[in-house]
Structures are given as structure tokens and as C-alpha cells.
Design a protein around this motif. Structure first.
Motif, PDB file in Angstrom:
ATOM      1  N   HIS A  56      80.410 -28.259  65.050  1.00  0.00           N
ATOM      2  CA  HIS A  56      79.252 -28.018  64.183  1.00  0.00           C
ATOM      3  C   HIS A  56      79.342 -26.634  63.551  1.00  0.00           C
ATOM      4  CE1 HIS A  56      76.374 -31.379  64.519  1.00  0.00           C
ATOM      5  NE2 HIS A  56      76.897 -31.578  65.718  1.00  0.00           N
ATOM      6  N   MET A  57      79.671 -25.648  64.352  1.00  0.00           N
ATOM      7  CA  MET A  57      79.751 -24.275  63.859  1.00  0.00           C
ATOM      8  C   MET A  57      80.904 -24.103  62.863  1.00  0.00           C
ATOM      9  SD  MET A  57      78.859 -21.161  63.633  1.00  0.00           S
ATOM     10  CE  MET A  57      77.612 -20.903  64.926  1.00  0.00           C
ATOM     11  N   ILE A  58      82.100 -24.549  63.250  1.00  0.00           N
ATOM     12  CA  ILE A  58      83.267 -24.346  62.393  1.00  0.00           C
ATOM     13  C   ILE A  58      83.149 -25.158  61.107  1.00  0.00           C
ATOM     14  CG2 ILE A  58      85.778 -24.550  62.242  1.00  0.00           C
ATOM     15  CD1 ILE A  58      85.994 -24.005  65.153  1.00  0.00           C
ATOM     16  N   SER A  59      82.473 -26.303  61.154  1.00  0.00           N
ATOM     17  CA  SER A  59      82.288 -27.116  59.947  1.00  0.00           C
ATOM     18  C   SER A  59      81.518 -26.348  58.882  1.00  0.00           C
ATOM     19  CB  SER A  59      81.541 -28.412  60.284  1.00  0.00           C
ATOM     20  OG  SER A  59      82.337 -29.262  61.071  1.00  0.00           O
ATOM     21  N   MET A  60      80.517 -25.588  59.302  1.00  0.00           N
ATOM     22  CA  MET A  60      79.748 -24.783  58.348  1.00  0.00           C
ATOM     23  C   MET A  60      80.635 -23.704  57.724  1.00  0.00           C
ATOM     24  SD  MET A  60      75.944 -24.358  60.047  1.00  0.00           S
ATOM     25  CE  MET A  60      76.473 -23.738  61.644  1.00  0.00           C
ATOM     26  N   ILE A  61      81.493 -23.106  58.542  1.00  0.00           N
ATOM     27  CA  ILE A  61      82.402 -22.075  58.036  1.00  0.00           C
ATOM     28  C   ILE A  61      83.432 -22.692  57.098  1.00  0.00           C
ATOM     29  CG2 ILE A  61      84.120 -20.356  58.716  1.00  0.00           C
ATOM     30  CD1 ILE A  61      82.606 -20.119  61.396  1.00  0.00           C
ATOM     31  N   ALA A  62      83.991 -23.835  57.491  1.00  0.00           N
ATOM     32  CA  ALA A  62      84.992 -24.514  56.666  1.00  0.00           C
ATOM     33  C   ALA A  62      84.413 -24.903  55.313  1.00  0.00           C
ATOM     34  CB  ALA A  62      85.514 -25.756  57.396  1.00  0.00           C
ATOM     35  N   ASN A  63      83.151 -25.338  55.305  1.00  0.00           N
ATOM     36  CA  ASN A  63      82.500 -25.675  54.036  1.00  0.00           C
ATOM     37  C   ASN A  63      82.424 -24.462  53.117  1.00  0.00           C
ATOM     38  OD1 ASN A  63      82.102 -28.321  54.724  1.00  0.00           O
ATOM     39  ND2 ASN A  63      79.920 -28.137  55.126  1.00  0.00           N
ATOM     40  N   SER A  64      82.056 -23.326  53.691  1.00  0.00           N
ATOM     41  CA  SER A  64      81.904 -22.113  52.891  1.00  0.00           C
ATOM     42  C   SER A  64      83.228 -21.671  52.283  1.00  0.00           C
ATOM     43  CB  SER A  64      81.325 -20.985  53.748  1.00  0.00           C
ATOM     44  OG  SER A  64      80.040 -21.325  54.242  1.00  0.00           O
ATOM     45  N   PHE A  65      84.321 -21.813  53.044  1.00  0.00           N
ATOM     46  CA  PHE A  65      85.628 -21.368  52.567  1.00  0.00           C
ATOM     47  C   PHE A  65      86.415 -22.496  51.891  1.00  0.00           C
ATOM     48  CE2 PHE A  65      84.476 -18.055  55.486  1.00  0.00           C
ATOM     49  CZ  PHE A  65      85.056 -16.914  54.968  1.00  0.00           C
ATOM     50  N   GLN A  66      85.819 -23.687  51.826  1.00  0.00           N
ATOM     51  CA  GLN A  66      86.439 -24.842  51.166  1.00  0.00           C
ATOM     52  C   GLN A  66      87.810 -25.165  51.753  1.00  0.00           C
ATOM     53  OE1 GLN A  66      86.319 -24.267  46.909  1.00  0.00           O
ATOM     54  NE2 GLN A  66      84.096 -24.383  46.849  1.00  0.00           N
ATOM     55  N   VAL A  67      87.865 -25.171  53.084  1.00  0.00           N
ATOM     56  CA  VAL A  67      89.085 -25.515  53.816  1.00  0.00           C
ATOM     57  C   VAL A  67      88.808 -26.758  54.653  1.00  0.00           C
ATOM     58  CG1 VAL A  67      90.660 -24.791  55.650  1.00  0.00           C
ATOM     59  CG2 VAL A  67      89.958 -23.161  53.896  1.00  0.00           C
ATOM     60  N   PRO A  68      89.549 -27.848  54.471  1.00  0.00           N
ATOM     61  CA  PRO A  68      89.335 -29.059  55.266  1.00  0.00           C
ATOM     62  C   PRO A  68      89.493 -28.795  56.762  1.00  0.00           C
ATOM     63  CG  PRO A  68      90.715 -29.540  53.368  1.00  0.00           C
ATOM     64  CD  PRO A  68      90.583 -28.039  53.430  1.00  0.00           C
ATOM     65  N   LEU A  69      88.600 -29.388  57.558  1.00  0.00           N
ATOM     66  CA  LEU A  69      88.630 -29.291  59.020  1.00  0.00           C
ATOM     67  C   LEU A  69      88.845 -30.689  59.574  1.00  0.00           C
ATOM     68  CD1 LEU A  69      88.072 -27.640  61.677  1.00  0.00           C
ATOM     69  CD2 LEU A  69      85.674 -28.308  61.407  1.00  0.00           C
ATOM     70  N   LEU A  70      89.951 -30.902  60.269  1.00  0.00           N
ATOM     71  CA  LEU A  70      90.273 -32.211  60.832  1.00  0.00           C
ATOM     72  C   LEU A  70      90.120 -32.144  62.345  1.00  0.00           C
ATOM     73  CD1 LEU A  70      92.192 -31.823  58.174  1.00  0.00           C
ATOM     74  CD2 LEU A  70      93.255 -33.923  59.013  1.00  0.00           C
ATOM     75  N   SER A  71      89.108 -32.824  62.875  1.00  0.00           N
ATOM     76  CA  SER A  71      88.907 -32.835  64.326  1.00  0.00           C
ATOM     77  C   SER A  71      89.410 -34.145  64.907  1.00  0.00           C
ATOM     78  CB  SER A  71      87.427 -32.651  64.673  1.00  0.00           C
ATOM     79  OG  SER A  71      87.265 -32.697  66.077  1.00  0.00           O
ATOM     80  N   PRO A 125      80.862 -31.628  54.001  1.00  0.00           N
ATOM     81  CA  PRO A 125      81.836 -32.296  53.129  1.00  0.00           C
ATOM     82  C   PRO A 125      83.295 -32.045  53.492  1.00  0.00           C
ATOM     83  CG  PRO A 125      80.106 -31.263  51.839  1.00  0.00           C
ATOM     84  CD  PRO A 125      79.921 -30.792  53.240  1.00  0.00           C
ATOM     85  N   PHE A 126      83.593 -30.893  54.112  1.00  0.00           N
ATOM     86  CA  PHE A 126      84.988 -30.571  54.429  1.00  0.00           C
ATOM     87  C   PHE A 126      85.361 -30.961  55.863  1.00  0.00           C
ATOM     88  CE2 PHE A 126      84.444 -28.224  50.596  1.00  0.00           C
ATOM     89  CZ  PHE A 126      85.712 -28.165  50.020  1.00  0.00           C
ATOM     90  N   GLU A 145     101.519 -32.059  42.603  1.00  0.00           N
ATOM     91  CA  GLU A 145     100.660 -32.064  41.418  1.00  0.00           C
ATOM     92  C   GLU A 145     100.364 -30.667  40.887  1.00  0.00           C
ATOM     93  OE1 GLU A 145      96.334 -33.941  40.008  1.00  0.00           O
ATOM     94  OE2 GLU A 145      97.293 -34.582  41.883  1.00  0.00           O
ATOM     95  N   TYR A 146     100.136 -29.703  41.808  1.00  0.00           N
ATOM     96  CA  TYR A 146      99.698 -28.372  41.369  1.00  0.00           C
ATOM     97  C   TYR A 146     100.746 -27.275  41.555  1.00  0.00           C
ATOM     98  CZ  TYR A 146      95.156 -30.652  41.308  1.00  0.00           C
ATOM     99  OH  TYR A 146      94.117 -31.506  41.041  1.00  0.00           O
ATOM    100  N   GLY A 147     101.787 -27.541  42.330  1.00  0.00           N
ATOM    101  CA  GLY A 147     102.891 -26.607  42.423  1.00  0.00           C
ATOM    102  C   GLY A 147     102.777 -25.530  43.477  1.00  0.00           C
ATOM    103  N   GLY A 192      90.899 -26.270  47.724  1.00  0.00           N
ATOM    104  CA  GLY A 192      90.337 -26.993  48.862  1.00  0.00           C
ATOM    105  C   GLY A 192      89.759 -28.343  48.508  1.00  0.00           C
ATOM    106  N   ILE A 193      89.018 -28.407  47.420  1.00  0.00           N
ATOM    107  CA  ILE A 193      88.402 -29.673  47.001  1.00  0.00           C
ATOM    108  C   ILE A 193      89.461 -30.686  46.622  1.00  0.00           C
ATOM    109  CG2 ILE A 193      86.939 -30.760  45.246  1.00  0.00           C
ATOM    110  CD1 ILE A 193      85.290 -28.208  45.189  1.00  0.00           C
ATOM    111  N   PHE A 194      90.510 -30.223  45.933  1.00  0.00           N
ATOM    112  CA  PHE A 194      91.570 -31.137  45.499  1.00  0.00           C
ATOM    113  C   PHE A 194      92.392 -31.627  46.682  1.00  0.00           C
ATOM    114  CE2 PHE A 194      90.816 -28.122  41.992  1.00  0.00           C
ATOM    115  CZ  PHE A 194      90.325 -29.021  41.044  1.00  0.00           C
ATOM    116  N   LEU A 195      92.662 -30.744  47.650  1.00  0.00           N
ATOM    117  CA  LEU A 195      93.390 -31.164  48.851  1.00  0.00           C
ATOM    118  C   LEU A 195      92.566 -32.170  49.639  1.00  0.00           C
ATOM    119  CD1 LEU A 195      95.864 -30.796  50.692  1.00  0.00           C
ATOM    120  CD2 LEU A 195      94.636 -28.949  51.848  1.00  0.00           C
ATOM    121  N   LEU A 196      91.259 -31.954  49.701  1.00  0.00           N
ATOM    122  CA  LEU A 196      90.366 -32.855  50.427  1.00  0.00           C
ATOM    123  C   LEU A 196      90.455 -34.270  49.871  1.00  0.00           C
ATOM    124  CD1 LEU A 196      88.146 -32.724  52.685  1.00  0.00           C
ATOM    125  CD2 LEU A 196      86.482 -32.531  50.834  1.00  0.00           C
ATOM    126  N   GLU A 197      90.630 -34.377  48.565  1.00  0.00           N
ATOM    127  CA  GLU A 197      90.689 -35.684  47.910  1.00  0.00           C
ATOM    128  C   GLU A 197      91.999 -36.411  48.174  1.00  0.00           C
ATOM    129  OE1 GLU A 197      90.038 -34.661  43.869  1.00  0.00           O
ATOM    130  OE2 GLU A 197      87.854 -34.434  44.096  1.00  0.00           O
TER     131      GLU A 197
END
Length: 365
Positions: A107-122, A136-137, A334-336, A359-364
Motif C-alpha cells: 500500500h505504501m510503496i504503491s503510492m510512491i510508485a504512482n508519484s514517480f510513475q514507476v510500475p510496481l509488480l508484486s 494505476p502503477f 519503440e522509443y530507443g 513510465g506510462i508507456f512502459l505500463l501499457e
């Protein structure tokens, strides 16, 4: 005339060189792994994650000239340490974080990951209240507790059991898991009669006190939703209180199978204590890849690289790395390259941390 030609030529060369540098594929991509190392799941996950990174880097069919660099941090199953370690790996410009094990830490790290736009895979946080709608992340590479609680409720309904007592750890994982069980029982016109909330750091005396109080209800069906690291203590105390008899029914969520599956050798005393307990286990489909990894795990054990048996969460951890690798591969194709930018993050100094631009593009992916 000479100066007129030389200037445009210099500009053209600069544009070509700049364009080449911009399109160069990133040589190293950092990924983080934040979880509790010294735990039933963590000991298996560490080997599985490191093996997956080595496999990805040794496979020429993925990431081409790019290597994954793993940055691991131990959170010691502590929410505060989870936040600290998350910031530490983010400071090293990771494109994704794998972990944590604990739903409370997630829960805590998800909020941080959202702010930095880094996907979190648990691969182990099963609390069903953790959703991509709120975070979202946040991505889950395991099943939520909704599945096993539906199965547990169906089992109780099938046998027509009454006087259901839920024993759970008093944290996000425990409370929310039992809440789902309550909902599932309600759909089947049943309910939980009594709840026994155990402190996160419970001891023998606290368990004994709570179980003694629950005995006043009479013959009951106990559903135990605990952590793999400490859950067996509950059954030891129950046996001492003569509650592991035919007058009681004991059911356990998948923490019990996770604990037992991780043991290379189960001693007779433990088997005697658990006699009659019914537990759930997550299902993983059979495949040639799974069987091959199981064989490799046996080799790891022979070489002394790991003592624990391979468990479902270990498979999830291994697959999580590959999920990140494939997504990064598509992203780079795609982005290099991978870039980070300084952005204002609440009260944090702007120069202190960078957010992942893609981050958003990697998430997709």
C-alpha cells in the motif's frame, strides 16, 4: 562563399551526431526489488529473481544489447522501511520495482510508485483492496485473496458448518482478507460468528489468551489467515489447549501450504500437530517451462545455493522479472532509450529525485 558553406555543414554534422546519440539504445536498464529477504517467501524469491535476471541477460532473443541491472533492498516487513528502501532504489533510476511481499508495505510503496510513475509488480501481496483503480502503477503477478476466500466460503457452505471463527493477523492483509471471506459467506447465507485479531508481532501467550476466550463459544470451525513466517505457532498453541480434536474443524488459507512447501523436510512433530487441518494452495498450470525450472531448482539445492523448496510465489517472482524484461524490450524497440526528469514531488527537493519519463508507456506494454 567558403564561410557560407562551412556553417551549414557544421550544423548538419551536429544534427546527425545528435540524432544518432538520441536514437542509441540504452545499454543498461535498472530494475528494483524491494521485499523482506529473511522470510519464507523472501528466501525463495531472492534466488528466483536473481536467476531470472541472469536468464534474461543471457538470452540473445530479448533486449539485444541491453542488460538488466538488479538493485535489491530488504524492507524487513516494515512499512516505514518499505518507504525508505523504495526511495533508495528510485534514486538509482529504476524503470520498475518488483515486490513487496507484505500487503501493508505494498500500500505504501504503491503510492510512491504512482508519484514517480514507476510500475510496481508484486508477486506476493494478495490483499484484494490493492487495485489498479486506486494505484494505476500497481501490477499484481499473483492471485488476490478473493479467489481463495470464495473457495473457503464454498467449502464451509458445502458441509453446512456453523459457528465460524476467523483468526487473522491484524494488518491490511489479515483484515481485508477476512472481510472478503465475510462477503463470500454472506452470499451463501452464512456468516462469521467471532473474529480473533492477532497482533502482527504475536507471541505464545497472546495466542493462548485469545484462543482460550474463543473456546467459550463451543465447538467451532476455525479459519486461520496468518503469515507464513509465524502461523504455525497458532496450531502449536491450539494443540496445547487440546483444541486440535474432532470437536473442532481447522481450515487455513494458502499461507500454510506455502510454509510446508518451502520446507525440504517436514518433521514428524509438525505433521502430528497439523493432523486434520485443511489448507488451500494456489494452482499453477503444468508446463514444460515450469518443469524445467523445477529441475534447475533441484540443482541449486544440490549445489547449496538454496535450502528452501520452490514455492508458487517463487515462480511468480521469476515470471515478474520476465514480464518487466519483455515490456522494457518493447519499450526500447519503440522509443530507443530510457530518460528521467526532475519534477516537483510535494515537499521533496526538486533536485533530489527524478521521475521516469516513459513510465506510462512502459505500463501499457
Amino acid at each position: 562563399m567558403k564561410s557560407v558553406l562551412v556553417k551549414p555543414l557544421r550544423i548538419l554534422i551536429w544534427v546527425l551526431v545528435s540524432g544518432y546519440v538520441h536514437c542509441q539504445r540504452t545499454g543498461v536498464v535498472n530494475i528494483g526489488a524491494v521485499y523482506t529477504h529473511n522470510s519464507v517467501i523472501g528466501r525463495v524469491a531472492k534466488v528466483a529473481i536473481e536467476t531470472a535476471v541472469a536468464d534474461v541477460n543471457g538470452d540473445p532473443s530479448i533486449l539485444k544489447d541491453t542488460q538488466l541491472k538488479l538493485i535489491m533492498e530488504d524492507v524487513d516487513c516494515n512499512v516505514f522501511m518499505g518507504a525508505v528502501k523504495a526511495f533508495e532504489v528510485l534514486e538509482k533510476e529504476v524503470v520498475a520495482i518488483i515486490g513487496p511481499l507484505s500487503s501493508s508495505v505494498a500500500h505504501m510503496i504503491s503510492m510512491i510508485a504512482n508519484s514517480f510513475q514507476v510500475p510496481l509488480l508484486s508477486f506476493a501481496a494478495t490483499d484484494s483492496s490493492l487495485t489498479s483503480l486506486q494505484f494505476p502503477f500497481f501490477l499484481r503477478t499473483t492471485q488476490t485473496d478473493s479467489y481463495q476466500m470464495a473457495a473457503m466460503a464454498e467449502l464451509i457452505y458445502y458441509y453446512g458448518w456453523q459457528n465460524i471463527i476467523a483468526i487473522f493477523v491484524d494488518n491490511d492483509y489479515g483484515r481485508n482478507g477476512i472481510s472478503v471471506l465475510e462477503e463470500e459467506l454472506g452470499k451463501r447465507m452464512s456468516k462469521i460468528s467471532h473474529k480473533v485479531a492477532l497482533p502482527v508481532q504475536f507471541n505464545l501467550s497472546s495466542v493462548a489468551d485469545l484462543l482460550n476466550k474463543s473456546k467459550l463459544v463451543g465447538s467451532c470451525v476455525y479459519v486461520v489467515h496468518a503469515n507464513p513466517n509465524s502461523g504455525l505457532t497458532i496450531f502449536s498453541v491450539a494443540q496445547h489447549l487440546q483444541m486440535m480434536t474432532s470437536n473442532y474443524v481447522w481450515l487455513a488459507t494458502d499461507w500454510l501450504s506455502t510454509t510446508l512447501d518451502s520446507l525440504s523436510l517436514v518433521n514428524g512433530t509438525l505433521l502430528h500437530i497439523l493432523q486434520g487441518v485443511v489448507g488451500l494452495r494456489q494452482h499453477t498450470p503444468e508446463s514444460s517451462h515450469k518443469n524445467a525450472f523445477l529441475s534447475r531448482w533441484k540443482e541449486f539445492q544440490k549445489r547449496g545455493l538454496v535450502r528452501s523448496e520452490l514455492i508458487t510465489y517463487g515462480l511468480n517472482a521469476y515470471d515478474s522479472v520476465w514480464a518487466v524484461a519483455r515490456s522494457v524490450d518493447e519499450f526500447l524497440n519503440e522509443y530507443g532509450n530510457v530518460t528521467f526528469s526532475h519534477k516537483k514531488m510535494g515537499n521533496l527537493p526538486q533536485e533530489m529525485y527524478k521521475t521516469f519519463d516513459g513510465g506510462i508507456f512502459l505500463l501499457e506494454k
